[in-house]
Design a protein around this motif. Structure first.
Motif, PDB file in Angstrom:
ATOM      1  N   GLN A  19      20.007  77.189 -32.509  1.00 55.97           N
ATOM      2  CA  GLN A  19      21.234  76.566 -32.006  1.00 55.97           C
ATOM      3  C   GLN A  19      21.513  75.207 -32.649  1.00 55.97           C
ATOM      4  N   ILE A  46      28.308  74.313 -38.447  1.00 56.06           N
ATOM      5  CA  ILE A  46      27.731  75.647 -38.512  1.00 56.06           C
ATOM      6  C   ILE A  46      26.331  75.585 -37.926  1.00 56.06           C
ATOM      7  N   SER A  47      25.944  76.641 -37.202  1.00 57.61           N
ATOM      8  CA  SER A  47      24.629  76.659 -36.563  1.00 57.61           C
ATOM      9  C   SER A  47      23.579  77.195 -37.527  1.00 57.61           C
ATOM     10  N   GLU A  84      21.535  79.495 -36.893  1.00 60.54           N
ATOM     11  CA  GLU A  84      21.574  80.958 -36.788  1.00 60.54           C
ATOM     12  C   GLU A  84      22.613  81.544 -37.739  1.00 60.54           C
ATOM     13  N   GLN A  85      23.770  80.891 -37.843  1.00 59.61           N
ATOM     14  CA  GLN A  85      24.808  81.364 -38.756  1.00 59.61           C
ATOM     15  C   GLN A  85      24.387  81.186 -40.209  1.00 59.61           C
ATOM     16  N   ALA A 144      22.184  83.901 -41.227  1.00 62.88           N
ATOM     17  CA  ALA A 144      22.930  85.159 -41.371  1.00 62.88           C
ATOM     18  C   ALA A 144      23.812  85.150 -42.624  1.00 62.88           C
ATOM     19  N   GLY A 180      25.733  82.303 -43.659  1.00 65.11           N
ATOM     20  CA  GLY A 180      26.936  81.496 -43.465  1.00 65.11           C
ATOM     21  C   GLY A 180      27.274  80.575 -44.609  1.00 65.11           C
TER      22      GLY A 180
END
Length: 239
Positions: A128, A140-141, A143-144, A147, A149
């Motif tokens: 987070q 932007i996190s 996690e992103q 993935a 991002g």
């Protein structure tokens, strides 16, 4: 003169109580702080020379840096890392580079570059966590980022320059190490001492005065019983 028998009127207080202001039960929303933007450096100039014969095309990275290739115009084998650093520049023409590009790309395992939150062998423990970049409108996190991002936004050099900010915010830890929160940690039992607190400090020179005081006041029997007890034990120097 005859006094007026009609008594003066008595003021009656208003029975309606004053309204009590009721606080708004809806709590104020908690707005998380916006992270300070991380400055992304400009793209460096590509390696150039008489021939730009590199291991991978622009936007791709070597995934097999130790792989070797042998060229008839060079005495010793050349690694993919050396080729990526321009070892073939000046030795091959542009046409020659094009003719061997597929062989070099396959041998060196060229793959599209993606800027990840953590380096190889490490994983994100704070998905987070939020980062802001001056090349993006919104934060932007982590996690992103994991993935993909940041795909197609940063090259390898730019990603490396912000690696410290990524690792710190995303709390990169070595893969395979389990993290535990205070809620999931098993409870710890206080250490037990055979004979109680007095037996623990008895014979220690630093606590001679405390031992005498406990026995003089009759606390030895209490402190030797069933606890638990917490005793702030000053040393003789502190008394």
């Amino acid at each position: 003169a005859t006094p007026d028998p009609t008594p003066a009127p008595i003021a009656t207080p208003d029975p309606t109580p004053a309204p009590i202001a009721t606080p708004d039960p809806t709590p104020a929303p908690i707005i998380p702080p916006t992270p300070s933007p991380v400055t992304v450096p400009e793209t460096p100039a590509p390696i150039s020379g008489p021939s730009s014969c590199l291991a991978c095309d622009e936007g791709f990275v070597v995934t097999k840096p130790k792989s070797l290739l042998q060229f008839d115009i060079i005495d010793d084998p050349v690694s993919c890392t050396e080729i990526a650093n321009g070892a073939l520049i000046g030795h091959l023409t542009e046409n020659q580079c094009v003719s061997i590009s597929n062989v070099v790309s396959n041998t060196c395992g060229c793959e599209p570059f993606v800027c990840n939150a953590c380096p190889d062998g490490f994983v994100v423990s704070n998905p987070q966590g939020m980062l802001a970049f001056d090349i993006m409108d919104d934060p932007i996190s982590c996690e992103q980022i994991e993935a993909g991002g940041l795909a197609d936004l940063l090259n390898e050099v730019q990603c490396s320059s912000i690696g410290a900010a990524l690792s710190t915010t995303c709390r990169c830890i070595e893969e395979g190490i389990e993290t535990m929160s205070p809620e999931t940690m098993p409870p710890t039992e206080p250490p037990t001492v055979d004979g109680g607190i007095v037996a623990e400090i008895d014979g220690r020179r630093a606590f001679e005065l405390l031992t005498i005081a406990i026995r003089t006041t009759g606390l030895e029997r209490i402190l030797s019983g069933e606890g638990p007890f917490t005793l702030l034990a000053p040393t003789d120097k502190a008394i």
